[in-house]
Enzyme design. Structure first.
Site, mmCIF file in Angstrom:
data_model
loop_
_atom_site.group_PDB
_atom_site.id
_atom_site.type_symbol
_atom_site.label_atom_id
_atom_site.label_comp_id
_atom_site.label_asym_id
_atom_site.label_seq_id
_atom_site.Cartn_x
_atom_site.Cartn_y
_atom_site.Cartn_z
ATOM 1 N N ASP A 16 -10.343 -0.251 5.819
ATOM 2 C CA ASP A 16 -9.519 0.536 5.002
ATOM 3 C C ASP A 16 -8.059 0.719 5.742
ATOM 4 O OD1 ASP A 16 -9.612 2.290 3.273
ATOM 5 O OD2 ASP A 16 -10.044 3.772 4.140
ATOM 6 N N ASN A 64 -14.646 -0.371 -6.413
ATOM 7 C CA ASN A 64 -13.345 -1.162 -6.676
ATOM 8 C C ASN A 64 -12.508 -1.698 -7.545
ATOM 9 O OD1 ASN A 64 -13.151 -2.056 -2.832
ATOM 10 N ND2 ASN A 64 -12.359 0.329 -3.626
HETATM 11 C C1 FPP Z 1 -9.414 -0.945 2.261
HETATM 12 O O1 FPP Z 1 -7.376 -0.477 2.461
HETATM 13 C C2 FPP Z 1 -9.647 -2.256 2.171
HETATM 14 C C3 FPP Z 1 -9.695 -3.814 0.836
HETATM 15 C C4 FPP Z 1 -10.139 -2.638 -0.894
HETATM 16 C C5 FPP Z 1 -9.711 -4.991 1.253
HETATM 17 C C6 FPP Z 1 -10.290 -5.554 2.474
HETATM 18 C C7 FPP Z 1 -10.032 -6.985 2.043
HETATM 19 C C8 FPP Z 1 -9.113 -8.535 2.983
HETATM 20 C C9 FPP Z 1 -9.028 -7.527 4.754
HETATM 21 C C10 FPP Z 1 -8.351 -9.333 2.001
HETATM 22 C C11 FPP Z 1 -9.390 -10.266 2.915
HETATM 23 C C12 FPP Z 1 -10.677 -10.072 3.388
HETATM 24 C C13 FPP Z 1 -11.239 -11.157 3.537
HETATM 25 C C14 FPP Z 1 -12.888 -10.766 4.508
HETATM 26 C C15 FPP Z 1 -10.759 -12.550 4.149
HETATM 27 P P1 FPP Z 1 -7.710 0.139 1.115
HETATM 28 O O2 FPP Z 1 -6.669 -0.747 -0.185
HETATM 29 O O3 FPP Z 1 -8.232 1.035 0.156
HETATM 30 O O4 FPP Z 1 -5.958 0.951 1.761
HETATM 31 P P2 FPP Z 1 -5.370 2.396 1.812
HETATM 32 O O5 FPP Z 1 -6.746 3.625 1.676
HETATM 33 O O6 FPP Z 1 -4.902 3.192 2.164
HETATM 34 O O7 FPP Z 1 -5.203 2.184 0.320
#
Ligand code: FPP
Length: 235
Positions: A16, A64
């Site tokens: 996250d 998501n």
């Molecule tokens: C959460 O941060 C993250 C995600 C929803 C996506 C995670 C995906 C990756 C790291 C891409 C690569 C993955 C793989 C398995 C190769 P957020 O967008 O919810 O952040 P925020 O809470 O600060 O808005």
């Protein structure tokens, strides 16, 4: 590193903070996801080196799908690119890849990419890397209950146990996570492994996912080593 630390069998990570990491730097959210991919790389390498048997990553939840279309497609592209870029390294390092979640919602390009990664790594016997994609804990329990109910109706004399229920979850055969790490300081489970997290240890860090690398994972494992797990019993 402590010599006699306890290595968790299954480490699971709620990655996250990519969006906030990007915002803090005046960048687009997708830059946070791209940098987050480097953390995935670092943690996979570190986990395999440490002797962790299962590393699971919450990459995309059922919820998501409600994000802007542009962000959802950027995330799916990133995933397909990452799988293509890393597949050779997974095979070389004996890492088996499994993708768990509601696959029906994924587009055919993503479905083909994950099927190919699973097939090419199917005989790998080192660490298993699980990517939870289009996954939610309630969805998993619901689909398991539906499938078990169908089997109960088909065979009314058969007795079903709680352990039998485990075998209907998408995580069938995978040990429950010993340690669940959540980055970015949020203190919630966010509809993740609701059934499987019954006795998981939680480790919450303020570090944003793009900054969570080898040292941070090693710190989490060391902290896990100091936990006293009693499973509701008295020691
Ligand atoms: C959460 O941060 C993250 C995600 C929803 C996506 C995670 C995906 C990756 C790291 C891409 C690569 C993955 C793989 C398995 C190769 P957020 O967008 O919810 O952040 P925020 O809470 O600060 O808005």
């Amino acid at each position: 590193m402590e010599e006699n630390r306890i290595i968790p069998t299954h480490v699971s990570i709620i990655m996250d903070g990519n969006g906030r990491w990007a915002k803090q730097r005046g960048l687009e959210r997708v830059s946070g996801h791209k940098e987050g991919r480097e953390s995935v790389r670092a943690c996979v390498t570190c986990a395999a080196k440490t002797g962790i048997k299962y590393l699971s990553l919450f990459a995309f939840s059922e919820e998501n799908w409600n994000r802007p279309v542009k962000e959802v497609s950027a995330l799916m592209d990133l995933l397909v690119d990452s799988i293509a870029a890393e597949l050779g390294r997974f095979v070389e390092n004996n890492i088996r890849v499994l993708v768990l979640g509601n696959r029906k919602r994924l587009n055919p390009i993503v479905q083909n990419s994950i099927r190919s990664a699973e097939e090419k790594t199917a005989s790998c016997t080192g660490m298993t890397l699980i990517i939870f994609l289009s996954y939610s804990g309630k969805w998993d329990i619901f689909q398991a209950a539906q499938r078990m109910a169908a089997d109960m109706a088909a065979d009314p004399k058969r007795k079903f146990s709680m352990e039998d229920f485990d075998s209907y979850l998408v995580t069938a055969g995978i040990p429950d996570p010993d340690l669940i790490i959540r980055t970015s300081g949020e203190q919630r489970i966010s509809n993740y492994l609701l059934w499987q997290a019954a006795y998981s240890e939680f480790y919450i860090t303020d570090i944003m996912w793009p900054d969570f690398r080898e040292k941070e994972l090693t710190d989490a494992i060391e902290e896990f080593s100091r936990r006293d797990r009693r499973y509701g019993k008295v020691k």
